[in-house]
Design a protein around this motif. Structure first.
Motif, mmCIF file in Angstrom:
data_model
loop_
_atom_site.group_PDB
_atom_site.id
_atom_site.type_symbol
_atom_site.label_atom_id
_atom_site.label_comp_id
_atom_site.label_asym_id
_atom_site.label_seq_id
_atom_site.Cartn_x
_atom_site.Cartn_y
_atom_site.Cartn_z
ATOM 1 N N MET A 167 0.849 -1.209 0.000
ATOM 2 C CA MET A 167 0.000 0.000 0.000
ATOM 3 C C MET A 167 0.880 1.253 0.000
ATOM 4 S SD MET A 167 -3.096 1.465 0.280
ATOM 5 C CE MET A 167 -4.389 0.358 0.863
ATOM 6 N N ILE A 168 0.620 2.144 -0.944
ATOM 7 C CA ILE A 168 1.300 3.444 -0.931
ATOM 8 C C ILE A 168 0.561 4.314 0.071
ATOM 9 C CG2 ILE A 168 1.906 5.506 -2.264
ATOM 10 C CD1 ILE A 168 1.943 3.684 -4.786
ATOM 11 N N LYS A 169 1.245 4.653 1.173
ATOM 12 C CA LYS A 169 0.600 5.428 2.236
ATOM 13 C C LYS A 169 0.269 6.835 1.754
ATOM 14 C CE LYS A 169 2.855 3.299 6.243
ATOM 15 N NZ LYS A 169 3.719 3.571 7.399
ATOM 16 N N PHE A 170 -0.829 7.384 2.300
ATOM 17 C CA PHE A 170 -1.159 8.773 1.970
ATOM 18 C C PHE A 170 -0.016 9.690 2.405
ATOM 19 C CE2 PHE A 170 -2.904 12.948 3.069
ATOM 20 C CZ PHE A 170 -3.365 13.315 1.819
ATOM 21 N N LEU A 171 0.503 9.443 3.604
ATOM 22 C CA LEU A 171 1.647 10.213 4.109
ATOM 23 C C LEU A 171 2.417 9.339 5.083
ATOM 24 C CD1 LEU A 171 3.180 12.928 4.372
ATOM 25 C CD2 LEU A 171 1.618 13.527 6.225
ATOM 26 N N ASP A 172 3.664 9.071 4.776
ATOM 27 C CA ASP A 172 4.508 8.240 5.651
ATOM 28 C C ASP A 172 5.269 9.161 6.607
ATOM 29 O OD1 ASP A 172 6.263 6.501 6.854
ATOM 30 O OD2 ASP A 172 6.635 5.344 5.024
ATOM 31 N N LEU A 173 4.605 9.476 7.725
ATOM 32 C CA LEU A 173 5.174 10.440 8.678
ATOM 33 C C LEU A 173 6.460 9.937 9.306
ATOM 34 C CD1 LEU A 173 2.451 12.156 10.900
ATOM 35 C CD2 LEU A 173 4.150 13.203 9.424
ATOM 36 N N GLN A 174 6.502 8.647 9.559
ATOM 37 C CA GLN A 174 7.718 8.086 10.151
ATOM 38 C C GLN A 174 8.916 8.332 9.243
ATOM 39 O OE1 GLN A 174 8.122 3.773 10.214
ATOM 40 N NE2 GLN A 174 8.911 3.865 12.311
ATOM 41 N N LYS A 175 8.708 8.073 7.958
ATOM 42 C CA LYS A 175 9.785 8.248 6.977
ATOM 43 C C LYS A 175 10.171 9.727 6.842
ATOM 44 C CE LYS A 175 10.861 6.398 2.386
ATOM 45 N NZ LYS A 175 10.256 5.791 1.178
ATOM 46 N N VAL A 176 9.168 10.612 6.879
ATOM 47 C CA VAL A 176 9.424 12.060 6.794
ATOM 48 C C VAL A 176 10.346 12.492 7.929
ATOM 49 C CG1 VAL A 176 8.372 14.356 7.063
ATOM 50 C CG2 VAL A 176 7.289 12.666 5.562
ATOM 51 N N ASN A 177 10.018 12.065 9.153
ATOM 52 C CA ASN A 177 10.788 12.514 10.315
ATOM 53 C C ASN A 177 12.128 11.798 10.466
ATOM 54 O OD1 ASN A 177 9.080 14.592 11.309
ATOM 55 N ND2 ASN A 177 7.663 13.044 12.073
ATOM 56 N N LEU A 178 12.199 10.558 9.993
ATOM 57 C CA LEU A 178 13.470 9.823 10.091
ATOM 58 C C LEU A 178 14.559 10.408 9.189
ATOM 59 C CD1 LEU A 178 12.350 6.077 10.426
ATOM 60 C CD2 LEU A 178 13.463 7.496 12.165
ATOM 61 N N GLN A 179 14.173 11.263 8.233
ATOM 62 C CA GLN A 179 15.189 11.966 7.432
ATOM 63 C C GLN A 179 16.144 12.747 8.333
ATOM 64 O OE1 GLN A 179 13.512 13.950 3.562
ATOM 65 N NE2 GLN A 179 12.002 14.231 5.177
ATOM 66 N N TYR A 180 15.610 13.215 9.465
ATOM 67 C CA TYR A 180 16.382 14.088 10.364
ATOM 68 C C TYR A 180 16.584 13.413 11.725
ATOM 69 C CZ TYR A 180 14.164 16.848 6.739
ATOM 70 O OH TYR A 180 13.689 17.282 5.519
ATOM 71 N N GLN A 181 16.616 12.082 11.691
ATOM 72 C CA GLN A 181 16.642 11.290 12.928
ATOM 73 C C GLN A 181 17.746 11.719 13.897
ATOM 74 O OE1 GLN A 181 16.930 7.074 12.294
ATOM 75 N NE2 GLN A 181 16.935 6.578 14.475
ATOM 76 N N ASN A 182 18.977 11.809 13.410
ATOM 77 C CA ASN A 182 20.085 12.106 14.321
ATOM 78 C C ASN A 182 19.936 13.476 14.968
ATOM 79 O OD1 ASN A 182 21.207 9.642 13.781
ATOM 80 N ND2 ASN A 182 22.654 10.408 12.241
ATOM 81 N N GLU A 183 19.600 14.478 14.135
ATOM 82 C CA GLU A 183 19.435 15.839 14.672
ATOM 83 C C GLU A 183 18.306 15.903 15.688
ATOM 84 O OE1 GLU A 183 19.906 19.667 12.226
ATOM 85 O OE2 GLU A 183 19.572 18.130 10.700
ATOM 86 N N ILE A 184 17.185 15.268 15.344
ATOM 87 C CA ILE A 184 16.014 15.339 16.232
ATOM 88 C C ILE A 184 16.279 14.589 17.532
ATOM 89 C CG2 ILE A 184 13.603 14.589 16.516
ATOM 90 C CD1 ILE A 184 13.153 15.333 13.553
ATOM 91 N N GLU A 185 16.825 13.381 17.433
ATOM 92 C CA GLU A 185 17.051 12.589 18.656
ATOM 93 C C GLU A 185 18.080 13.253 19.576
ATOM 94 O OE1 GLU A 185 17.835 8.550 17.464
ATOM 95 O OE2 GLU A 185 15.730 8.202 16.944
ATOM 96 N N THR A 186 19.111 13.838 18.999
ATOM 97 C CA THR A 186 20.117 14.559 19.803
ATOM 98 C C THR A 186 19.460 15.726 20.541
ATOM 99 O OG1 THR A 186 21.842 13.976 18.221
ATOM 100 C CG2 THR A 186 22.319 15.808 19.697
#
Length: 366
Positions: free
Chosen positions: A1-20
């Motif tokens: 299924m192609i998700k309407f919006l893959d929020l997890q994938k959107v935010n994981l682009q910046y995983q290191n910066e956000i988690e730090t």
């Protein structure tokens, strides 16, 4: 299924910066009204081009607080009228009603889905005090004639900029076109938080002071309450995350434009009406990509069966909602047609080329 919006994938682009940053905020011991909020307010002001940004709890509060502040400042009074598009998301209208003001609905243009500026003046009365414009779906609505109407009738222009951060009109960012603007950073927005969040931008010093007090229980200093206020604050965690993601918004919006161009150029099906691509592409940030079809429900089922998730923005027009039953007998034919036919396709900065190709192919076979 192609998700309407893959929020997890959107935010994981910046995983290191956000988690730090999340760890830094957690360890700081300071969770409200601190440096993260100050930094984000300053950076959003710089980005939008306004003198002031006030972080608040959500987009609805942003609009509620702007209108409430105008009432406290004597610019508006309970019972005054605010013009608003008839096909907007209901939050725009709730903010008006919540303040004891009267929403006056104006039909949109069928091609842009935004308020039809040429129909505003006929709805203005002696009670009209403002125009709440909504940059729906990510497309700016503004013009010199709108400015002239507002000046002629001494009206405030308030922007609902929940869907259009980064869009521009004549080189000016949405959020800096009117007298004040409300933003939503709901997780699914182009600039989304990890929960609820919102902001207000303005160049008006008095309005800013009033909103800051109203949003803090009506207090301008601790335990001194000058208004019967609210509690609406943007917390340190959300401010920190938004500040990181703000750096990437222009690039993400650019990707959305590229996907939109492909959909518009390559979807070829007489049963599907495609959105208009503006002559100045900076006017649109494609928060959602909305097609129309008289066979909308059939098309949505077909897409679901073929592995494409879609949403309807929005299935019921505000004047047909039970919350506004006094309006249920009113007729807004353009809005009603839009609400009966619109369907939002997946669009996001993390979509893969094969997903874009699949969506085009499946729609062309409908």
């Amino acid at each position: 299924m192609i998700k309407f919006l893959d929020l997890q994938k959107v935010n994981l682009q910046y995983q290191n910066e956000i988690e730090t940053k999340l760890l830094e905020v957690f360890r700081s011991g300071w969770y409200l009204m601190g440096d993260q909020l100050s930094n984000f307010e300053k950076n959003l002001s710089n980005y939008i081009g306004t003198r002031h940004t006030i972080g608040v709890a959500n987009g609805l509060d942003a609009l509620r607080l702007i209108l409430r502040a105008y009432i406290e400042l004597g610019v508006m009074n309970i019972g005054d009228e605010i013009i608003v598009p008839s096909n907007t998301y209901i939050a725009s209208i709730l903010a008006i009603s919540d303040n004891g003001l009267i929403p006056v609905l104006v039909e949109p243009e069928i091609n842009t889905y935004n308020i039809d500026i040429s129909k505003i003046e006929e709805k203005i009365t002696s009670k009209t005090k403002g125009i709440l414009i909504v940059h729906l779906q990510g497309r700016v609505v503004f013009s010199d004639s709108l400015k002239e109407i507002a000046q002629k009738h001494n009206l405030k222009i308030i922007e609902d900029n929940a869907q259009a951060i980064g869009a521009e009109w004549n080189g000016i960012k949405s959020g800096n076109l009117g007298d004040a603007a409300g933003f939503s950073f709901y997780p699914g927005k182009n600039l989304g938080a990890l929960g609820d969040a919102g902001a207000i931008t303005t160049n008006d010093d008095d309005l800013t002071k009033t909103i800051r007090a109203l949003a803090n229980y009506g207090s301008n200093q601790k335990y001194v309450n000058i208004y019967k206020g609210l509690n609406s604050r943007l917390d340190e965690i959300q401010a920190a995350v938004l500040d990181i993601k703000l750096k990437y918004i222009d690039n993400e919006n650019k990707i959305r434009r590229e996907i939109s161009k492909r959909f518009i150029n390559e979807i070829k099906n007489p049963a599907v009406i495609l959105p208009e691509y503006p002559a100045d592409e900076d006017e649109h940030v494609w928060h959602v990509f909305v097609i129309r079809s008289e066979r909308r429900d059939e098309l949505q089922s077909y897409l679901t069966e073929n592995g494409v998730q879609t949403l309807i923005h929005y299935p019921i027009p505000p004047h047909k909602q039970e919350a506004y039953k006094d309006w249920n007998n009113l007729s807004f034919p353009i809005s009603e047609k839009i609400h009966a036919e619109v369907l939002s396709l997946p669009i996001s900065p993390v979509m893969e080329e094969k997903e874009i190709n699949t969506i085009i192919e499946i729609i062309n076979k409908f």
